[in-house]
Structure formats: C-alpha cells, structure tokens
Write a protein that holds these residues in place. Structure first.
Motif, mmCIF file in Angstrom:
data_model
loop_
_atom_site.group_PDB
_atom_site.id
_atom_site.type_symbol
_atom_site.label_atom_id
_atom_site.label_comp_id
_atom_site.label_asym_id
_atom_site.label_seq_id
_atom_site.Cartn_x
_atom_site.Cartn_y
_atom_site.Cartn_z
ATOM 1 N N ASN A 19 -29.267 -14.147 -2.595
ATOM 2 C CA ASN A 19 -28.367 -15.216 -2.165
ATOM 3 C C ASN A 19 -29.133 -16.519 -1.883
ATOM 4 O OD1 ASN A 19 -25.833 -16.264 -1.587
ATOM 5 N ND2 ASN A 19 -26.033 -15.841 0.595
ATOM 6 N N PHE A 20 -29.968 -16.908 -2.832
ATOM 7 C CA PHE A 20 -30.745 -18.134 -2.704
ATOM 8 C C PHE A 20 -29.835 -19.357 -2.750
ATOM 9 C CE2 PHE A 20 -34.286 -15.706 -5.017
ATOM 10 C CZ PHE A 20 -34.997 -15.458 -3.862
ATOM 11 N N THR A 21 -30.221 -20.395 -2.011
ATOM 12 C CA THR A 21 -29.568 -21.687 -2.171
ATOM 13 C C THR A 21 -30.046 -22.269 -3.502
ATOM 14 O OG1 THR A 21 -31.334 -22.943 -1.100
ATOM 15 C CG2 THR A 21 -29.569 -22.084 0.333
ATOM 16 N N GLU A 22 -29.445 -23.360 -3.912
ATOM 17 C CA GLU A 22 -29.838 -23.989 -5.182
ATOM 18 C C GLU A 22 -31.316 -24.379 -5.160
ATOM 19 O OE1 GLU A 22 -28.646 -27.998 -7.619
ATOM 20 O OE2 GLU A 22 -27.021 -26.888 -6.650
ATOM 21 N N GLU A 23 -31.754 -24.982 -4.059
ATOM 22 C CA GLU A 23 -33.159 -25.400 -3.952
ATOM 23 C C GLU A 23 -34.086 -24.191 -3.910
ATOM 24 O OE1 GLU A 23 -33.069 -27.799 -0.438
ATOM 25 O OE2 GLU A 23 -32.641 -29.624 -1.571
ATOM 26 N N GLN A 24 -33.700 -23.156 -3.191
ATOM 27 C CA GLN A 24 -34.522 -21.950 -3.114
ATOM 28 C C GLN A 24 -34.656 -21.305 -4.489
ATOM 29 O OE1 GLN A 24 -32.413 -19.698 -0.156
ATOM 30 N NE2 GLN A 24 -33.489 -20.669 1.555
ATOM 31 N N GLU A 25 -33.568 -21.287 -5.242
ATOM 32 C CA GLU A 25 -33.621 -20.709 -6.582
ATOM 33 C C GLU A 25 -34.556 -21.499 -7.491
ATOM 34 O OE1 GLU A 25 -30.601 -19.758 -10.271
ATOM 35 O OE2 GLU A 25 -29.833 -19.574 -8.216
ATOM 36 N N LYS A 26 -34.512 -22.825 -7.393
ATOM 37 C CA LYS A 26 -35.410 -23.654 -8.209
ATOM 38 C C LYS A 26 -36.867 -23.364 -7.876
ATOM 39 C CE LYS A 26 -32.272 -27.548 -8.895
ATOM 40 N NZ LYS A 26 -31.993 -28.944 -8.533
ATOM 41 N N VAL A 27 -37.184 -23.307 -6.579
ATOM 42 C CA VAL A 27 -38.559 -23.018 -6.170
ATOM 43 C C VAL A 27 -38.960 -21.622 -6.646
ATOM 44 C CG1 VAL A 27 -40.087 -22.616 -4.193
ATOM 45 C CG2 VAL A 27 -38.588 -24.602 -4.212
ATOM 46 N N PHE A 28 -38.085 -20.652 -6.459
ATOM 47 C CA PHE A 28 -38.366 -19.280 -6.880
ATOM 48 C C PHE A 28 -38.697 -19.222 -8.372
ATOM 49 C CE2 PHE A 28 -36.638 -15.264 -8.627
ATOM 50 C CZ PHE A 28 -37.521 -14.373 -8.035
ATOM 51 N N LEU A 29 -37.870 -19.849 -9.202
ATOM 52 C CA LEU A 29 -38.093 -19.798 -10.651
ATOM 53 C C LEU A 29 -39.368 -20.529 -11.058
ATOM 54 C CD1 LEU A 29 -34.416 -20.226 -11.870
ATOM 55 C CD2 LEU A 29 -35.813 -18.145 -11.917
ATOM 56 N N LEU A 30 -39.655 -21.643 -10.409
ATOM 57 C CA LEU A 30 -40.902 -22.360 -10.710
ATOM 58 C C LEU A 30 -42.112 -21.530 -10.294
ATOM 59 C CD1 LEU A 30 -39.888 -25.980 -9.649
ATOM 60 C CD2 LEU A 30 -40.362 -25.185 -11.973
ATOM 61 N N ARG A 31 -42.040 -20.930 -9.111
ATOM 62 C CA ARG A 31 -43.162 -20.125 -8.618
ATOM 63 C C ARG A 31 -43.350 -18.865 -9.462
ATOM 64 N NH1 ARG A 31 -47.007 -21.711 -6.601
ATOM 65 N NH2 ARG A 31 -47.309 -20.109 -5.037
ATOM 66 N N CYS A 32 -42.267 -18.331 -10.032
ATOM 67 C CA CYS A 32 -42.381 -17.179 -10.923
ATOM 68 C C CYS A 32 -43.155 -17.537 -12.185
ATOM 69 C CB CYS A 32 -41.000 -16.641 -11.296
ATOM 70 S SG CYS A 32 -40.211 -15.716 -9.975
ATOM 71 N N LYS A 33 -43.162 -18.814 -12.530
ATOM 72 C CA LYS A 33 -43.918 -19.292 -13.690
ATOM 73 C C LYS A 33 -45.326 -19.724 -13.288
ATOM 74 C CE LYS A 33 -39.784 -20.890 -16.022
ATOM 75 N NZ LYS A 33 -39.015 -22.056 -16.453
ATOM 76 N N ASN A 34 -45.704 -19.400 -12.044
ATOM 77 C CA ASN A 34 -47.042 -19.680 -11.513
ATOM 78 C C ASN A 34 -47.327 -21.181 -11.393
ATOM 79 O OD1 ASN A 34 -49.225 -18.475 -10.318
ATOM 80 N ND2 ASN A 34 -50.462 -18.509 -12.181
ATOM 81 N N ILE A 35 -46.295 -21.962 -11.147
ATOM 82 C CA ILE A 35 -46.457 -23.407 -10.953
ATOM 83 C C ILE A 35 -46.823 -23.647 -9.492
ATOM 84 C CG2 ILE A 35 -45.240 -25.622 -10.971
ATOM 85 C CD1 ILE A 35 -43.652 -24.540 -13.370
ATOM 86 N N PRO A 36 -47.898 -24.398 -9.233
ATOM 87 C CA PRO A 36 -48.330 -24.649 -7.850
ATOM 88 C C PRO A 36 -47.285 -25.431 -7.052
ATOM 89 C CG PRO A 36 -49.955 -25.461 -9.434
ATOM 90 C CD PRO A 36 -48.769 -25.016 -10.216
ATOM 91 N N LEU A 37 -47.325 -25.271 -5.735
ATOM 92 C CA LEU A 37 -46.364 -25.947 -4.859
ATOM 93 C C LEU A 37 -46.382 -27.462 -5.054
ATOM 94 C CD1 LEU A 37 -46.694 -23.961 -1.518
ATOM 95 C CD2 LEU A 37 -44.806 -23.925 -3.144
#
Length: 66
Positions: A19-37
């Motif tokens: 139940n991620f928020t829109e922003e949480q989902e974006k961060v999750f998907l980016l981090r899954c691609k190993n993109i740094p913070l």
C-alpha cells in the motif's frame, strides 16, 4: 536490505501488498533498479533528506510484510 536484490515476482508482490503512496512507489521502483538516493532525489525533484525519509518508510512497510 538492498532493494535491487528482489526478483520481479517479489517486486510485484510488494507493490500489491505494501500500500505504497505514489511517492513511495516511485522511490521503491527506482531503488529496485539500484539508483542511488541522490539520483532519486534529482529525478523526483526533491531534496535528498525527503527521499531518505520516504525510503525509510518504504523499508519499514516492507519489513512489516516480510
């Protein structure tokens, strides 16, 4: 926990269950691609501190599901 270690089925499961928020989902998907913070912050036009807080909330939700 390194989000880039999740498999595609695990990612789909977490997206459905956390139940991620829109922003949480974006961060999750980016981090899954190993993109740094830092790059996540640039892509989302946010500060690194804000993205770090969102990332922590994402990890907290994942730990509750696992």
């Amino acid at each position: 926990m390194n989000l880039s270690d999740f498999t595609q089925p695990e990612i789909r499961h977490l997206l459905a269950e956390c139940n991620f928020t829109e922003e949480q989902e974006k961060v999750f998907l980016l981090r899954c691609k190993n993109i740094p913070l830092e790059q996540c912050a640039e892509k989302m036009d946010m500060s690194i501190a804000t993205v770090s807080r969102i990332n922590k909330k994402v990890k907290d939700k994942i730990m509750r599901i696992l």
